[in-house]
Scaffold this active site. Structure first.
Site, PDB file in Angstrom:
ATOM      1  N   SER A  99       4.768   7.086  10.526  1.00 55.48           N
ATOM      2  CA  SER A  99       4.868   7.827  11.780  1.00 55.48           C
ATOM      3  C   SER A  99       4.859   6.867  12.979  1.00 55.48           C
ATOM      4  O   SER A  99       4.303   5.768  12.915  1.00 55.48           O
ATOM      5  CB  SER A  99       3.698   8.806  11.895  1.00 55.48           C
ATOM      6  OG  SER A  99       2.488   8.087  11.864  1.00 55.48           O
ATOM      7  N   CYS A 143      13.225  10.646   7.451  1.00 51.04           N
ATOM      8  CA  CYS A 143      13.268  10.130   8.816  1.00 51.04           C
ATOM      9  C   CYS A 143      14.668  10.233   9.405  1.00 51.04           C
ATOM     10  O   CYS A 143      14.825  10.289  10.612  1.00 51.04           O
ATOM     11  CB  CYS A 143      12.788   8.686   8.819  1.00 51.04           C
ATOM     12  SG  CYS A 143      13.623   7.695   7.595  1.00 51.04           S
ATOM     13  N   GLU A 195       9.568   0.951  10.802  1.00 49.98           N
ATOM     14  CA  GLU A 195      10.560   2.015  10.558  1.00 49.98           C
ATOM     15  C   GLU A 195       9.823   3.323  10.793  1.00 49.98           C
ATOM     16  O   GLU A 195       8.953   3.694  10.000  1.00 49.98           O
ATOM     17  CB  GLU A 195      11.090   1.950   9.111  1.00 49.98           C
ATOM     18  CG  GLU A 195      11.857   0.687   8.768  1.00 49.98           C
ATOM     19  CD  GLU A 195      13.222   0.601   9.426  1.00 49.98           C
ATOM     20  OE1 GLU A 195      13.614   1.531  10.154  1.00 49.98           O
ATOM     21  OE2 GLU A 195      13.899  -0.428   9.214  1.00 49.98           O
ATOM     22  N   LYS A 198       0.840  -1.194   0.000  1.00 51.83           N
ATOM     23  CA  LYS A 198       0.000   0.000   0.000  1.00 51.83           C
ATOM     24  C   LYS A 198       0.874   1.242   0.000  1.00 51.83           C
ATOM     25  O   LYS A 198       1.561   1.544   0.977  1.00 51.83           O
ATOM     26  CB  LYS A 198      -0.905   0.041   1.232  1.00 51.83           C
ATOM     27  CG  LYS A 198      -2.012   1.062   1.056  1.00 51.83           C
ATOM     28  CD  LYS A 198      -2.605   1.520   2.361  1.00 51.83           C
ATOM     29  CE  LYS A 198      -1.875   2.692   2.940  1.00 51.83           C
ATOM     30  NZ  LYS A 198      -1.889   3.911   2.103  1.00 51.83           N
ATOM     31  N   GLU A 233       9.555  15.647  15.794  1.00 49.41           N
ATOM     32  CA  GLU A 233       9.958  15.530  14.384  1.00 49.41           C
ATOM     33  C   GLU A 233       9.152  16.547  13.571  1.00 49.41           C
ATOM     34  O   GLU A 233       7.936  16.404  13.427  1.00 49.41           O
ATOM     35  CB  GLU A 233       9.667  14.108  13.889  1.00 49.41           C
ATOM     36  CG  GLU A 233      10.159  13.857  12.490  1.00 49.41           C
ATOM     37  CD  GLU A 233       9.871  12.434  12.015  1.00 49.41           C
ATOM     38  OE1 GLU A 233       8.752  11.936  12.236  1.00 49.41           O
ATOM     39  OE2 GLU A 233      10.780  11.835  11.411  1.00 49.41           O
TER      40      GLU A 233
END
Ligand code: NAD
Length: 463
Positions: free
Chosen positions: A220, A275, A241, A166, A367
């Site tokens: 996220s 990231c 991840e 996806k 972040e």
């Protein structure tokens, strides 16, 4: 582009209008998969599994090499597609398409090399086998649509699994094209299926559908925690991840010019939507002013251009929502200096350097996922390591110093999965990649990645 994979997409799941981030203009409208269509795709991947696992190692290797070759023949087309769908610079997008090719080439060697072991036992022979899991669900974020897809499907296919993937709702085009190229290369129907759709529907279904044996999630931390909670119900394997807030630690004994020149691309590449972005700079107090004086021209000179321009180093943010979110982080902050943007209707934000009041500031801890870097001074080595580790995240980081012993001590001391010394190394497909703490669980890439898509089976044969 053929979006009708074996009748999976009828439009009954609604549609998404994709926007070119550089101009804010509509690009195209795509159907989204419904729940029933997602289930059909998963069942089809399950039906394709026995034949795919039975393909001999040499033939599976040959098919993956052919897939890599077909990707290579379409590098320019894939890169342009990413420039338009995601606003990536043409330089980055070309590298990203090449990365898919390289990952396929690298893991094409795996089917013939996934060795079990022979373990000494009394009364017989004991051997281990790596068995494929079955259907693997891969959930991809919008920031690196091509590489992150390839890091999942390359080793998963090599290990004999079938894959449902996806893409993020706003960036599905290159993944869809890659699935078409797989078919063109001779990968059988149902072995790699891309299902565009909503995370809360298609992604969630990967977690709840019993035929999906593993979920490989990149995105996220918040959504990743939900995936992990959901996977517990069926004791389903997960790789996560997640986010990052990585430190770039600059000691007084470093080559400050090199460190200052390298700092902008380590955080502003892909408009900071990375990231691994080194979004916290820690500078030893004795050289703080000197470093900031060197950093300013490097930031002002960072080339933010239309992404299709060959010399662009940074393009726009992905969406209007991301632009609003990044702006909100900077509103009211102490901005030291900024770069520039070409302006216009797209989702542009300039490279921005902020000075937080303290390490408790939101901009130092969260972040931002935009071209914003926060800078704070530190006193000595132990304070630098403590500040770097004062974070829920632990994905990557960099250390600039001319003292080899210090480089090694600090690299061992920082709680993060991927460190680089006197450089900001990007991810290499032949070395392991993943996070400590809330940056993730498990490792991708490197020589062992196919093992993460396999179960170890132990067999004893009495003699
Ligand atoms: P996101 O978590 O919103 O979405 C990621 C993917 O998950 C998308 O495909 C989305 O549709 C899907 N999703 C959303 N809700 C879901 C649900 N309930 N169940 C299953 N799937 C669902 O993240 P994003 O905004 O697309 O990406 C940005 C984030 O990704 C950042 O935090 C970034 O740090 C992280 N990221 C991490 C890595 C890494 O390797 N550690 C790499 C790239 C991005």
């Amino acid at each position: 582009m053929n979006l009708d994979y074996g009748g999976i997409l009828s439009g009954e799941g609604g549609s998404t209008t994709l926007i070119d981030p550089a101009s804010a203009l509509a690009l195209t409208t795509l159907p989204r998969a419904s729940l029933a269509e997602t289930d059909r795709a998963i069942e089809r991947a399950h039906a394709a599994f026995p034949a795919w696992r039975a393909v001999s190692p040499g033939d599976r290797a040959r098919l993956l090499r052919r897939f890599a070759t077909v990707v290579d023949e379409h590098l320019a087309e894939l890169a342009i597609l990413e420039v338009r769908n995601s606003g990536h610079t043409i330089g980055n997008a070309t590298w990203e398409a090449g990365n898919v090719r390289d990952v396929l080439d690298y893991y094409s060697a795996a089917p013939e090399r996934q060795f079990g072991r022979q373990i000494p036992v009394a009364g017989g022979i004991d051997i281990t086998f790596y068995e494929p899991l079955g259907v693997v669900g891969i959930i991809v974020p919008w920031n690196f649509p091509m590489p992150i897809a390839g890091w999942g499907f390359g080793p998963a296919l090599a290990a004999g699994n079938t894959v449902v993937l996806k893409p993020a709702e706003v960036t599905p085009l290159t993944a869809i094209r890659l699935a078409e190229l797989a078919l063109e290369a001779g990968i059988p129907e149902g072995v790699l299926t891309v299902i565009p759709g909503k995370g809360s529907l298609v992604g969630e279904r990967f977690v709840t559908h019993p035929l999906v044996r593993k979920v490989c999630f990149t995105g996220s931390t918040e959504v990743g925690k939900g995936v992990m909670r959901g996977a517990a119900d069926q004791v389903k394997a997960v790789t996560l991840e997640l986010g990052g807030k990585s430190a770039n630690i600059i000691f007084a004994d470093a080559d400050l010019e090199v460190a200052a020149r390298a700092a902008p691309s380590a955080v502003f590449d892909n408009a900071g939507q990375d990231c691994c972005a080194r979004s916290r700079i820690l500078v030893q107090r004795s050289v703080y002013d000197k470093f900031m004086a060197l950093l300013e021209p490097a930031v002002k000179g960072f080339r933010v251009r239309q992404p299709a321009d060959a010399d662009a180093e940074m393009g726009p943010l992905i969406t209007a929502g991301q632009l609003a979110s990044v702006s909100a982080y900077v509103d009211g902050a102490d901005v030291a200096f900024t770069g520039s943007t070409p302006g216009g209707q797209g989702f542009w934000y300039p490279p921005t350097v902020v000075i937080p009041a303290s390490a408790a500031d939101r901009i130092w801890r969260e972040e931002v996922f935009g071209p914003v870097v926060a800078v704070l001074p530190f006193g000595d080595e132990s304070e630098a390591v403590a500040m770097a580790n004062d974070s829920d995240f632990g994905l990557s980081g960099s250390i600039f110093t001319s003292d080899v012993g210090r480089a090694i001590r600090v690299a061992r001391g920082v709680e993060a999965g991927n460190l680089s010394v006197n450089s900001h190394s990007s991810v290499r497909y032949w070395t392991p990649f993943g996070g400590f703490k809330q940056s993730g669980l498990g490792r991708e890439l490197g020589p062992d990645a196919p093992d993460a898509f396999s179960e170890v089976k132990n067999v004893f044969i009495a003699t």
